[in-house]
Design an enzyme around this catalytic site. Structure first.
Site, mmCIF file in Angstrom:
data_model
loop_
_atom_site.group_PDB
_atom_site.id
_atom_site.type_symbol
_atom_site.label_atom_id
_atom_site.label_comp_id
_atom_site.label_asym_id
_atom_site.label_seq_id
_atom_site.Cartn_x
_atom_site.Cartn_y
_atom_site.Cartn_z
ATOM 1 N N ASP A 79 0.876 -1.165 0.000
ATOM 2 C CA ASP A 79 0.000 0.000 0.000
ATOM 3 C C ASP A 79 0.919 1.222 0.000
ATOM 4 O OD1 ASP A 79 -2.533 1.416 0.351
ATOM 5 O OD2 ASP A 79 -1.736 1.911 2.323
ATOM 6 N N LYS A 116 -9.421 -3.166 -2.858
ATOM 7 C CA LYS A 116 -8.049 -3.634 -2.646
ATOM 8 C C LYS A 116 -7.978 -5.155 -2.569
ATOM 9 C CE LYS A 116 -6.129 0.495 -0.461
ATOM 10 N NZ LYS A 116 -5.425 1.060 0.721
#
Length: 694
Positions: free
Chosen positions: A354, A531
């Site tokens: 991330d 995600k």
């Protein structure tokens, strides 16, 4: 170990200290009784060529003391055998008990004149050696589990509570959230708290593994157990007792040490198989020697087979590696919540980071200043902006003020401060009206300003500084790339691992970061709820994915990845979605997890290979296959060989303690660079956030 869980001193790893003391006491007591048994043994006297003193009853020294040794020293093994029989899980304790029981029965029958098989000294030595092996094992496991005691010891006994009358020393169990405590220079923080007064360098190495102290001031959080190194702080208590980060870390370490793994399950099955292999070999050995008309050899060879086949080393092979790896990882700020996740880490071929808060600091920083007026003085432009922003609590304002402080600029006091919603801020500095804001502010004031093309190319947010209606200069504000991120990416590439970045930022912003760090792939403009799908897509391409995120909005992706790694969670360790928690925010910690996974797996394989290979080779020798050429292995020699095998396995596992898991050291070993963060500081765009262009 499933093969002997629940019996005294072995299966339950929670009481290693007590078990070690028990086996130590029994070892020394049995050793003292063994000495006269050996001295008055006819076989030993014949081998060494001496005659022990004779007196009435001396012939009963070995039988009497041998019986005491069997009942006293052998009691843990006998009780363990009963537990294994009840659990229908035959293993090491049952094998040991078979060996010493056969030896005792044969020797007792001989003392009564029924046989001519005097095993008293071999029985005594066997029990003493087995007690020594178990003592060493329990002590080693206890040392590994001592990481928990070390964590508990980080908390001070007392705290200095700030009251209306001054400062009062109280026990830490009297603290409550909201209390204000004084932490003097050199003292430990008694509870998780927020600094309300004072500034100090705080040593957080026992929590995060970071060796350098971290500057703390008003508004910053401090963690229980950390040390104020150079000055005093006053802090408001946020959490106490079991709610602190330290308690959470302790729970994770306990959970990891208690968790089972595939390798452990394999060791348990191997121990069960070895029991049947050993008993089968013992039965065949007894039958063959009996058929050859040598009942004495039949009993002796059978005892030796049972002794040497004890899967002591096998039972120690995996638990000791697990205990040691968990302990050293906790000291390095790597908290393993799932043993399977750690084992899978060695097979990962793609690391998915991330962006915000992981590869970047997740906070804005001033990365460029240009001056249009004020005689081209960039410092003057920055000082004007800092003066105007000083009373704002916005993260961008704090970044501007911090940048001015870093340059040591003299920032004037602004008056008539106003926050212009969606546009910026305005104030009066040294009699001049100063405004700082983005494009909306310029449009409102009817001004135009052109930022450097370099800023636009990397998507930097641009703030314009206006003085008395004229553009004085501009600032570039971006999310700061961690200086360690490039080294982490380079090291992963050296390991043959692809690096992918996941972000919700615009593609232009993401690609600027990717170019800066040399990433293999960028997944940009991904919504938080998508995600997990990004992780699944990579897995659908045949990738084994480790997801690295801050654990806040990455929980589904962390849970869906082959290995979920939560980074920067030093004050929030209860992240259930991650299999691994990094207490520090250094992305190079991923390298430490990989190295620990690979090193631990190597030790497990080495220990399993040695333990099983040793038994497969030694059992036929114990059975007497080389007797035709004159080689016969006595039971006592079998016990020595078995214990030597255990010592080798334990020593091999202890080598893990030499593993340096500091992120900078691991990265340096992989890349061949100095063990320091990469020099220089690079930035990347903030994307969006502040009205008016930031």
């Amino acid at each position: 170990m499933a093969s002997h869980d629940g019996h005294e001193g072995h299966g339950d790893h929670a009481g290693h200290g007590d078990h070690a003391a028990q086996f130590r006491d029994k070892f020394w007591g049995s050793l003292a009784l063994t000495v006269p048994v050996v001295v008055w043994s006819d076989m030993v006297q014949e081998l060494l060529g001496y005659t022990a003193p004779r007196f009435p009853g001396s012939s009963w020294i070995a039988p009497v003391l041998g019986t005491v040794i069997f009942l006293y020293g052998g009691s843990p093994f006998l009780r363990g055998a009963v537990d294994e029989i009840r659990a229908r899980q035959p293993g090491m304790m049952l094998l040991i008990s078979l060996a010493i029981t056969v030896a005792f029965a044969a020797s007792a029958a001989t003392a009564l004149g029924l046989f001519d098989l005097d095993f008293w000294w071999e029985l005594a030595l066997l029990i003493v050696i087995m007690l020594l092996g178990h003592w060493l094992e329990m002590r080693a496991l206890g040392q590994a589990s001592g990481a928990l005691d070390a964590l508990a010891a980080l908390l001070p006994d007392d705290a200095e509570l700030v009251t209306g009358d001054g400062v009062e020393t109280v026990s830490i169990d009297r603290l409550s959230p909201g209390d204000v405590v004084l932490v003097r220079s050199g003292a430990r923080v008694p509870a998780d708290a927020t600094v309300v007064d004072g500034r100090a360098e705080v040593d957080e190495s026992m929590i995060t593994g970071e060796s350098r102290p971290v500057a703390k001031g008003p508004g910053d959080r401090v963690v229980a157990g950390t040390v104020a190194t150079d000055s005093a702080l006053r802090a408001r208590v946020d959490a106490v007792g079991e709610q602190t980060a330290l308690a959470g870390i302790r729970r994770l370490v306990e959970q990891a040490q208690a968790s089972r793994s595939r390798a452990q399950a394999l060791a348990d099955r191997a121990a069960g198989w070895l029991f049947w292999f050993a008993t089968g070999a013992g039965a065949i050995t007894f039958a063959v020697w009996l058929a050859l008309g040598q009942p004495d050899q039949a009993v002796e060879r059978t005892v030796t087979v049972l002794v040497i086949a004890c899967p002591h080393a096998l039972g120690l092979a995996i638990p000791l590696v697990i205990a040691i790896s968990t302990a050293i990882s906790a000291r390095a700020g790597i908290l393993i919540t799932d043993r399977l996740a750690l084992e899978r880490m060695r097979t990962v071929d793609t690391v998915l980071f991330d962006k915000t808060g992981t590869l970047t600091r997740g906070a804005p920083a001033v990365t460029g200043v240009v001056a249009v007026a004020v005689d081209g003085d960039e410092d003057a432009v920055l000082a004007l902006a800092a003066a105007a922003e000083a009373d704002s609590e916005h993260p961008v304002a704090r970044a501007i003020v911090a940048a001015a402080a870093e340059r040591g600029l003299d920032v004037a006091k602004a008056g008539e401060f106003r926050s212009l919603t969606g546009r910026g801020v305005m104030g009066v500095v040294d009699g001049a009206e100063v405004a700082v804001g983005g494009p909306a502010l310029l449009r409102e004031l009817g001004l135009e300003a052109k930022a450097p093309e370099e800023w636009a190319g990397r998507g930097a947010a641009v703030l314009t500084v206006v003085r008395d209606g004229r553009v004085a200069g501009a600032l570039a504000v971006e999310d700061e790339i961690r200086p360690e991120s490039r080294q982490a990416v380079d090291a992963l590439h050296r390991l043959g691992i692809e690096v992918v970045m996941l972000t919700g930022d615009a593609r232009r912003v993401a690609e600027a970061v990717a170019a800066e760090l040399g990433l293999d792939e960028v997944l940009a403009e991904v919504l938080p709820e998508d995600k997990e799908h990004a992780v699944a897509d990579l897995q659908g391409r045949g990738r084994r994915v480790a997801m690295v995120g801050d654990g806040v909005n990455d929980a589904p992706a962390l849970a869906g990845a082959d290995v979920g790694i939560a980074i920067g969670a030093g004050t929030d360790v209860a992240i259930e979605s991650a299999g691994v928690v990094l207490a520090s925010d250094d992305p190079r910690g991923v390298l430490s997890v990989i190295e620990l996974s690979r090193a631990g797996y190597r030790k497990m394989v080495q220990n399993l290979a040695w333990a099983t290979g040793y038994n497969l080779v030694s059992v036929p020798l114990a059975a007497g296959v080389l007797a035709p050429i004159g080689f016969v292995l006595p039971p006592a020699a079998g016990a020595v060989a078995m214990s030597l095998s255990t010592i080798i396995v334990a020593a091999n596992a202890q080598l893990l303690r030499r593993l340096d898991l500091r992120p900078d050291a691991v990265a340096a070993r992989i890349t061949g660079s100095a063990a320091e963060p990469a020099p220089g500081r690079s930035r990347e765009p903030a994307g969006a956030g502040r009205p008016g262009g930031t």
